[in-house]
Design an enzyme around this catalytic site. Structure first.
Site, PDB file in Angstrom:
ATOM      1  N   PHE A 117      -3.648  20.370 108.931  1.00  0.00           N
ATOM      2  CA  PHE A 117      -4.182  19.897 110.204  1.00  0.00           C
ATOM      3  C   PHE A 117      -5.517  20.569 110.470  1.00  0.00           C
ATOM      4  O   PHE A 117      -5.827  21.599 109.866  1.00  0.00           O
ATOM      5  CB  PHE A 117      -3.182  20.166 111.344  1.00  0.00           C
ATOM      6  CG  PHE A 117      -2.877  18.931 112.165  1.00  0.00           C
ATOM      7  CD1 PHE A 117      -2.193  17.869 111.610  1.00  0.00           C
ATOM      8  CD2 PHE A 117      -3.281  18.825 113.493  1.00  0.00           C
ATOM      9  CE1 PHE A 117      -1.918  16.728 112.349  1.00  0.00           C
ATOM     10  CE2 PHE A 117      -3.007  17.687 114.243  1.00  0.00           C
ATOM     11  CZ  PHE A 117      -2.327  16.636 113.676  1.00  0.00           C
ATOM     12  N   GLN A 231     -10.999  19.128 126.050  1.00  0.00           N
ATOM     13  CA  GLN A 231     -11.069  18.750 124.643  1.00  0.00           C
ATOM     14  C   GLN A 231     -11.348  17.263 124.462  1.00  0.00           C
ATOM     15  O   GLN A 231     -10.608  16.424 124.985  1.00  0.00           O
ATOM     16  CB  GLN A 231      -9.762  19.093 123.934  1.00  0.00           C
ATOM     17  CG  GLN A 231      -9.762  18.676 122.464  1.00  0.00           C
ATOM     18  CD  GLN A 231      -8.696  19.372 121.655  1.00  0.00           C
ATOM     19  OE1 GLN A 231      -7.532  18.992 121.691  1.00  0.00           O
ATOM     20  NE2 GLN A 231      -9.083  20.417 120.955  1.00  0.00           N
ATOM     21  N   HIS A 233     -11.112  14.589 121.668  1.00  0.00           N
ATOM     22  CA  HIS A 233     -10.574  14.316 120.335  1.00  0.00           C
ATOM     23  C   HIS A 233     -11.577  13.409 119.634  1.00  0.00           C
ATOM     24  O   HIS A 233     -12.044  12.439 120.233  1.00  0.00           O
ATOM     25  CB  HIS A 233      -9.213  13.631 120.462  1.00  0.00           C
ATOM     26  CG  HIS A 233      -8.445  13.581 119.178  1.00  0.00           C
ATOM     27  ND1 HIS A 233      -8.840  12.824 118.110  1.00  0.00           N
ATOM     28  CD2 HIS A 233      -7.313  14.220 118.789  1.00  0.00           C
ATOM     29  CE1 HIS A 233      -7.976  12.996 117.112  1.00  0.00           C
ATOM     30  NE2 HIS A 233      -7.038  13.835 117.501  1.00  0.00           N
ATOM     31  N   LEU A 243      -5.328   7.162 120.879  1.00  0.00           N
ATOM     32  CA  LEU A 243      -5.540   8.218 119.894  1.00  0.00           C
ATOM     33  C   LEU A 243      -5.175   7.749 118.490  1.00  0.00           C
ATOM     34  O   LEU A 243      -4.100   7.192 118.264  1.00  0.00           O
ATOM     35  CB  LEU A 243      -4.653   9.418 120.264  1.00  0.00           C
ATOM     36  CG  LEU A 243      -4.634  10.560 119.258  1.00  0.00           C
ATOM     37  CD1 LEU A 243      -5.935  11.322 119.298  1.00  0.00           C
ATOM     38  CD2 LEU A 243      -3.469  11.492 119.536  1.00  0.00           C
ATOM     39  N   GLU A 246      -5.120  13.016 114.131  1.00  0.00           N
ATOM     40  CA  GLU A 246      -5.751  13.857 113.125  1.00  0.00           C
ATOM     41  C   GLU A 246      -4.999  13.778 111.796  1.00  0.00           C
ATOM     42  O   GLU A 246      -5.569  14.036 110.731  1.00  0.00           O
ATOM     43  CB  GLU A 246      -5.699  15.297 113.652  1.00  0.00           C
ATOM     44  CG  GLU A 246      -6.664  16.253 113.075  1.00  0.00           C
ATOM     45  CD  GLU A 246      -6.847  17.434 114.040  1.00  0.00           C
ATOM     46  OE1 GLU A 246      -7.421  17.225 115.121  1.00  0.00           O
ATOM     47  OE2 GLU A 246      -6.406  18.537 113.703  1.00  0.00           O
ATOM     48  N   ARG A 286     -11.655  20.187 116.403  1.00  0.00           N
ATOM     49  CA  ARG A 286     -12.005  18.993 117.176  1.00  0.00           C
ATOM     50  C   ARG A 286     -13.329  19.125 117.916  1.00  0.00           C
ATOM     51  O   ARG A 286     -14.083  18.156 118.016  1.00  0.00           O
ATOM     52  CB  ARG A 286     -10.877  18.687 118.171  1.00  0.00           C
ATOM     53  CG  ARG A 286      -9.625  18.234 117.459  1.00  0.00           C
ATOM     54  CD  ARG A 286      -8.452  18.073 118.399  1.00  0.00           C
ATOM     55  NE  ARG A 286      -7.301  17.575 117.651  1.00  0.00           N
ATOM     56  CZ  ARG A 286      -6.082  17.443 118.173  1.00  0.00           C
ATOM     57  NH1 ARG A 286      -5.863  17.775 119.435  1.00  0.00           N
ATOM     58  NH2 ARG A 286      -5.092  16.990 117.438  1.00  0.00           N
ATOM     59  N   HIS A 354      -9.022  14.288 125.694  1.00  0.00           N
ATOM     60  CA  HIS A 354      -7.668  14.360 125.152  1.00  0.00           C
ATOM     61  C   HIS A 354      -6.798  15.437 125.794  1.00  0.00           C
ATOM     62  O   HIS A 354      -5.600  15.233 125.991  1.00  0.00           O
ATOM     63  CB  HIS A 354      -7.774  14.619 123.649  1.00  0.00           C
ATOM     64  CG  HIS A 354      -6.472  14.599 122.912  1.00  0.00           C
ATOM     65  ND1 HIS A 354      -5.581  13.547 122.996  1.00  0.00           N
ATOM     66  CD2 HIS A 354      -5.898  15.493 122.072  1.00  0.00           C
ATOM     67  CE1 HIS A 354      -4.520  13.803 122.233  1.00  0.00           C
ATOM     68  NE2 HIS A 354      -4.674  14.972 121.679  1.00  0.00           N
ATOM     69  N   ARG A 389      -8.579  23.987 121.584  1.00  0.00           N
ATOM     70  CA  ARG A 389      -7.234  24.008 121.014  1.00  0.00           C
ATOM     71  C   ARG A 389      -7.236  23.393 119.622  1.00  0.00           C
ATOM     72  O   ARG A 389      -7.893  22.386 119.393  1.00  0.00           O
ATOM     73  CB  ARG A 389      -6.277  23.208 121.899  1.00  0.00           C
ATOM     74  CG  ARG A 389      -4.887  23.092 121.339  1.00  0.00           C
ATOM     75  CD  ARG A 389      -3.955  22.388 122.298  1.00  0.00           C
ATOM     76  NE  ARG A 389      -4.210  20.964 122.445  1.00  0.00           N
ATOM     77  CZ  ARG A 389      -3.813  20.026 121.571  1.00  0.00           C
ATOM     78  NH1 ARG A 389      -3.166  20.364 120.478  1.00  0.00           N
ATOM     79  NH2 ARG A 389      -4.068  18.748 121.808  1.00  0.00           N
TER      80      ARG A 389
END
Lengths: 580, 241
Positions: A117, A231, A233, A243, A246, A286, A354, A389
């Protein structure tokens, strides 16, 4: 007015709230637990999380490595003691959820599978295909049904915290079905109501993500921490903001500009390889990926579409079999909502709001500065996410800190006297306010939806991926104007039966408070760090801003911003290096 | 759009109300409803949340069929008018909002959690489950509780006590999970519901399911195992169940 009394009351029934409820029930089966949620728990936004949940399980991994990835990913604004607790308890929580039935994807030998990730140096993201949040939420919800002490208040909306004698002792809530306003008293209250992405127009967040819990705590005098960190994304579908996980990049997807070029190589994120390299290129963090998009757009290398500029996420080379096995939901969403099949076509994507790194300030046990009030999940800031994050840390966070807050609240409740009778007067005041301002008041000149639209436009305009003082001040003026105009808002619906317009005006009130806090916090931080990028202060400034912003409500209107130190244990601030 | 309104404080019976809604190629039926609520009539009540087909809130009858309104293009239903009603078979609270209390009770009645004689301590790690074992129940774990299958079920429409497709699928989701040992307990719960034998397997439930859960298949499998159980108890009364 009716009242009910519980030992512990949860506000919010998503992942964190349900995990906390179970923790209370297991810590002390004698305690009664109430879960208050404005939607049925399985509708909560945890349901939309896709990619996975991080926890160390592989032999080549270590807690230190997970902690380092998290802290560097957060641009050194994480509280490191919180991160240490987080990575330490993460594996146990994930196994616990496995025992509760979560259908984690598996390796051929039956052990839980992991995937890479963004920003993670070692593979540690547990997943249930690409519907991880959905499966976690349903497993948690179904498991709560085993515990008789857990009572639910489904479709009840909390409008106020009840505080007396310096401690939180319950809430006032409206039952949607009947319009009944009721005091729900408790010895401890845990807020787990999620973030507030709906302060922006273009967001992955569900319509219900209106920052209610943050606003409740803020109005009760509890500070909101690091609220400037929002954040983006990097990969949302252009019209809907849906979304695209990822995981699509973790499984090997590429980000391409209009020339078909993997542009991330020009942004200090590594060199392109045919297969994914961890902490590199498409598996960078991100904030950096969303900023790279802005760079491409500036340079005229994005693709213009009816719904703004986009780049392409290309997964075609993975082949149909792998797409269907590893990211079936991505395919389903693209076909349904974008009318393209990612097996054959590239996916148009652009950055989309996000997640909120900031939230209600808590200690490691989820306790806020107001005795009796706890918080966990996206609504809280403990803080493990710092300035940015990492993907797959938030699902784990709601387990670890939901459980911690549940245990702490259970202990706290065990030592408290019954709620005081003075609370009922407050509750009746609140009921009168709701009737006077909304249900009996008509003829106001303002309506909910234009105010909400103007707020969202102002936030998109002034508080996006890149910010500067001028834009922030404009946003501040606009939000103030909207707060003023909100005083003249009225709703058409005067019914007591399932009055969704009443709920939306109360949500708007929360969103306006929240957007004001985000703007003020962003103005106060005159540096660039993680997701907060100031073009007028482009560098990170550890001398002055290696600190958390704490936003307090003040009587003059604008929030009062203070700074609080960051806890550093063993990772001194350093440079964020990706792609090496 | 023609929307079935019901305002219990004002009217005894539901009434139809018409709204003019523009059609954009990207708009779903839900976007049309949001247009009404934001621009035309703030009093219209309905549920929605994720707008990506996974939270299960926004199921309604559109032109007589149960659908997720966030996943049904307006354009696909032209020229209109569209007729929007609350999900069939649920008592209406107001407008398009149905009362799902009974459904929630049915879900919990099948003990939808892992039942084990002895639980393994968390410290001892995960239960092993191969991808093949996962595949056995995975399909039944995809239910989003949207209740379209209840609205489509001919048995449920005339016999509301019927425990219904989603609850049976959920029971099977746990029965077929290699970690679970509660199948017999759930069998006892389902056996109390005579309605299950009334299921004619027309398969409407599976047809309307937006997540391909196939509750009809789950019901069929239940009937087979229940019959085997019954014959075992008749033929081998002293044997182990």
């Amino acid at each position: 007015m009716d009242q009910v009394v519980h030992d512990v009351l949860l506000v919010g029934g998503g992942g964190a709230g349900l995990r906390a409820a179970i923790a209370v029930a297991e810590t002390n089966p004698g305690l009664s637990v109430g879960v208050v949620s404005k939607v049925y728990p399985m509708r909560s936004h945890t349901v939309s999380a896709e990619g996975g949940a991080a926890a160390v399980i592989r032999p080549e991994d270590s807690l230190e490595a997970h902690a380092y990835d998290t802290i560097s990913g957060g641009d050194w604004l994480c509280d490191q003691d919180a991160v240490e607790a987080f990575v330490r308890e993460a594996p146990k929580e994930m196994v616990q959820l496995e025992h509760w039935g979560c259908p984690w994807s598996r390796q051929p030998d039956g052990h839980v599978a992991t995937r890479p990730f963004g920003g993670m140096k070692i593979e540690r993201t547990w997943h249930a295909a690409d519907k991880t949040g959905f499966h976690m939420l349903h497993a948690l919800f179904q498991t709560t049904l085993r515990y008789p002490p857990i009572a639910r208040y489904d479709e009840w909306f909390v409008t106020r915290l009840l505080v007396d004698d310096g401690r939180c002792q319950g809430v006032v809530a409206i039952e949607l079905a009947t319009g009944k306003v009721q005091a729900l008293l408790a010895k401890a209250v845990i807020i787990c109501s999620g973030g507030g992405g709906k302060v922006f127009r273009f967001t992955t967040n569900a319509n219900i993500k209106t920052g209610d819990g943050m606003a409740l705590a803020y109005r009760a005098g509890v500070p909101l921490k690091d609220m400037e960190f929002v954040q983006y994304h990097p990969t949302g579908l252009p019209f809907t903001g849906i979304l695209i996980t990822e995981a699509a990049r973790a499984e090997g997807g590429w980000l391409l500009n209009k020339d078909g070029y993997r542009y991330l190589q020009d942004y200090d994120l590594g060199v392109p390889e045919p297969t994914p390299v961890k902490r590199s290129m498409e598996l960078g963090p991100r904030d950096r990926l969303s900023q790279a998009f802005m760079g491409e757009r500036q340079a005229g290398r994005t693709i213009s579409s009816q719904y703004g500029d986009v780049v392409h996420l290309d997964v075609r080379h993975l082949g149909e079999a792998k797409i269907d096995k590893k990211i079936p939901f991505v395919r389903e969403l693209c076909i349904k909502y974008q009318k393209i099949d990612p097996v054959k076509e590239m996916i148009p994507v652009r950055p989309v709001v996000h997640y909120m790194m900031g939230g209600i300030q808590t200690d490691l046990e989820g306790a806020t500065l107001l005795p009796g009030l706890f918080a966990a999940g996206e609504v809280a800031c403990v803080s493990i996410n710092g300035a940015n994050r990492l993907g797959s840390n938030s699902l784990t966070e709601l387990l670890v800190f939901g459980a911690r807050a549940g245990r702490a609240a259970a202990q706290f409740a065990g030592s408290q006297a019954a709620p005081s009778s003075a609370l009922m007067a407050q509750a009746e005041d609140e009921e009168r306010r709701l009737y006077r301002d909304f249900l009996q008041n008509s003829g106001g000149s303002e309506r909910v939806s234009p105010l909400r639209d103007e707020m969202q436009d102002a936030m998109e305009e002034g508080v996006g991926i890149y910010r500067d003082e001028e834009g922030l001040l404009q946003a501040e003026d606009k939000i103030r104007e909207l707060k003023e105009r909100f005083q003249s808002v009225s709703i058409d619906d005067k019914s007591l039966t399932f009055n969704t317009e009443l709920i939306s005006v109360l949500e708007l009130e929360n969103l306006l408070d929240l957007s004001e806090v985000v703007v003020s916090s962003a103005l106060a931080r005159k540096e660039s760090r993680g997701a907060h990028q100031r073009t007028d202060h482009p560098d990170r400034d550890d001398d002055n801003y290696l600190a958390h912003t704490m936003a307090y409500r003040s009587d003059e209107g604008a929030p009062r911003i203070e700074f609080a130190p960051v806890t550093i244990t063993q990772w001194p601030p350093g440079e964020r290096i990706y792609g090496s | 759009m023609e929307v079935l309104r019901y305002r219990p404080e004002e009217e005894a019976e539901p009434t139809w109300e018409s709204f003019e809604v523009p059609v954009h190629p990207e708009w779903m039926v839900l976007d049309g409803l949001n247009h009404i609520k934001d621009q035309l009539d703030g009093t219209l009540s309905y549920r929605w949340a994720c707008r990506m087909g996974v939270c299960g809130s926004c199921g309604m009858m559109v032109n007589g069929r149960p659908v997720l309104t966030c996943a049904t293009y307006l354009e696909s239903l032209l020229p209109g008018p569209l007729r929007i009603e609350p999900l069939s078979g649920f008592p209406v609270i107001r407008d398009l909002v149905g009362d799902i209390t009974d459904f929630m009770g049915k879900l919990s009645s099948v003990k939808p959690w892992i039942v084990r004689d002895t639980e393994k301590p968390v410290e001892d790690g995960e239960y092993l489950q191969t991808p093949e074992e996962l595949a056995e129940y995975k399909q039944y774990s995809m239910c989003i509780n949207c209740m379209l299958c209840y609205a489509a079920c001919p048995v449920y429409q005339i016999e509301p006590e019927f425990i219904g497709p989603a609850a049976i699928a959920l029971a099977q989701r746990y029965n077929m999970d290699s970690r679970d040992e509660g199948a017999q307990e759930r069998m006892d719960v389902l056996a109390q519901h005579e309605g299950i034998w009334g299921c004619t397997l027309v398969g409407e439930c599976s047809e309307v399911c937006p997540k391909k859960v196939d509750p009809a298949g789950a019901i069929q499998r239940y009937k087979v195992s229940a019959s085997v159980d019954f014959f075992k108890s008749v033929l081998m009364p002293w044997g182990e169940r």
